[in-house]
Design an enzyme around this catalytic site. Sequence first.
Site, PDB file in Angstrom:
ATOM      1  N   TYR A  11       0.858  -1.188   0.000  1.00 23.01           N
ATOM      2  CA  TYR A  11       0.000   0.000   0.000  1.00 23.01           C
ATOM      3  C   TYR A  11       0.886   1.226   0.000  1.00 23.01           C
ATOM      4  CZ  TYR A  11      -3.525   3.373   1.555  1.00 23.01           C
ATOM      5  OH  TYR A  11      -4.366   4.456   1.652  1.00 23.01           O
ATOM      6  N   LYS A  42       4.609   9.134   8.967  1.00 23.49           N
ATOM      7  CA  LYS A  42       4.390   8.617  10.321  1.00 23.49           C
ATOM      8  C   LYS A  42       5.459   9.087  11.317  1.00 23.49           C
ATOM      9  CE  LYS A  42       1.753   4.796   8.394  1.00 23.49           C
ATOM     10  NZ  LYS A  42       0.342   4.935   8.676  1.00 23.49           N
ATOM     11  N   ASP A  95       9.353   2.513  -0.166  1.00 28.14           N
ATOM     12  CA  ASP A  95       8.302   3.222   0.568  1.00 28.14           C
ATOM     13  C   ASP A  95       8.486   2.882   2.039  1.00 28.14           C
ATOM     14  OD1 ASP A  95       6.076   4.052   1.917  1.00 28.14           O
ATOM     15  OD2 ASP A  95       4.651   3.399   0.390  1.00 28.14           O
TER      16      ASP A  95
HETATM   17  N1  HOZ Z   1      -3.671   3.358   5.850  1.00 32.03           N
HETATM   18  C1  HOZ Z   1      -3.520   3.273   7.249  1.00 32.03           C
HETATM   19  C2  HOZ Z   1      -3.169   1.910   7.684  1.00 32.03           C
HETATM   20  N2  HOZ Z   1      -2.190   1.242   6.948  1.00 32.03           N
HETATM   21  C3  HOZ Z   1      -4.772   3.681   7.970  1.00 32.03           C
HETATM   22  C4  HOZ Z   1      -4.609   4.977   8.569  1.00 32.03           C
HETATM   23  C5  HOZ Z   1      -5.765   5.415   9.460  1.00 32.03           C
HETATM   24  O1  HOZ Z   1      -6.869   4.947   9.364  1.00 32.03           O
HETATM   25  O2  HOZ Z   1      -5.497   6.284  10.262  1.00 32.03           O
END
Ligand code: HOZ
Length: 426
Positions: A144, A267, A239
């Site tokens: 992702y 993050k 990534d």
């Molecule tokens: N895409 C995030 C997890 N891999 C989710 C982020 C969220 O919902 O804060």
Amino acid sequence: MEQRRSKQLFNRAQQLIPGGVNSPVRAFRAVGRQPFFVERAQGPWLFDADGNRYLDYVCSWGPGILGHAHPRVVEAVQRACTGGLSFGAPTAGEVELAERISACVPDVEMMRLVSSGTEAVMSAVRVARGFTGRDKIIKFSGNYHGHSDGLLVKAGSGLMTQSVPDSAGVPAGYAVCTLTAVYNDTESVRRLMEENAGQVAAVVVEPVAANMGVVPPKPGFLAFLRQITQQTGALLIFDEVITGFRLALGGASEYTGVHADLYTFGKIVGGGMPLAAYGGRRDVMACVAPLGAVYQAGTLSGNPVAVTAGIETLKILMEDKGIYERIDRRAERLEAAFCRKGLTVNRAGSLLSAFFTPDWGEREGSVTNYEEACQCDREAFAAYFNRMLERGIYVAPSQFEAMFVSDAHEDELIERTCEAIGKSVS
Ligand code: HOZ
């Protein structure tokens, strides 16, 4: 567990916000319940609107490596706020954060600060296309890279719990330029490179996949990607939105010994605030405007408050190198607690996932790609999630996310978690 106020808030939220949440996995649909609404957080704890306390292994989906509201980060942010919230102009803080990122990950010779991981990867791909003059990219199913159009193809994370693997609304023309290979399968990459000779701008990869659950690279896989990209004139993009400053201070390149051309961070680098970065080789980053012809801009890029949170977080990580030994050791303890028949546990440093793999027989112990991850027992996962939550322990509400261990998860809390795991998985 009383969740009356959370339920009321969820009802109100659903009137105005799709699914009542601002990011799909937060809706708890994959685990068959309603989300709790967070009021505040401190250290390893989350407190909801009804006064319930949860031991938190989501850690804001990764940023919380120091635990919530670390006093040094909070104090620095408070000080920064009094000086103004946004200038849209260069600051000394941006320079310091860039210098710290480069000191931790020396491959990042030049970088741009942006506001989200999505933006960072989208921009890195544009730079790779601008640098190589090629259009296609190779990504891996189950990896992702945020929700930009060209990267929402066979993506992991929230898409894995939807009924369709790809998002509606992405023009077919974008998807045509996104080729999908199988994680940990070198042949699938070689084939795509041959079929698209001279057209691939970049291979973009999560060096440790953490959005289909945690799936580490097999020995030699990343080195192969390094080699084939060099041979074909494509760039390698790591990534590291999740793995950056998490697997080690130097992220995946330090952890695996393989080096990429471009990196993306999010993050942890923002210390819990909306900040991300992309960067890498100086000659490649020289394509970015105003030095070069690849355009990328943002009013809130390098926001002074977010930059302050990032600097203070990196300072703490750089000062106290024992943090990585502690969080890895604690994750190892959790890994051991999960070890039993019917579960496959994958761990890389302080990231781990327990996949529910009952009746897998010989195949048990092997979740190495998207297809295998998809075969896990989601109902068993949901039952485990709910049992853990009832015991006051919050793990990600999906089989396909990681469990994050922070420096605030002290040994005694880890032991308490191990006990809860024992009671929740059987
Ligand atoms: N895409 C995030 C997890 N891999 C989710 C982020 C969220 O919902 O804060």
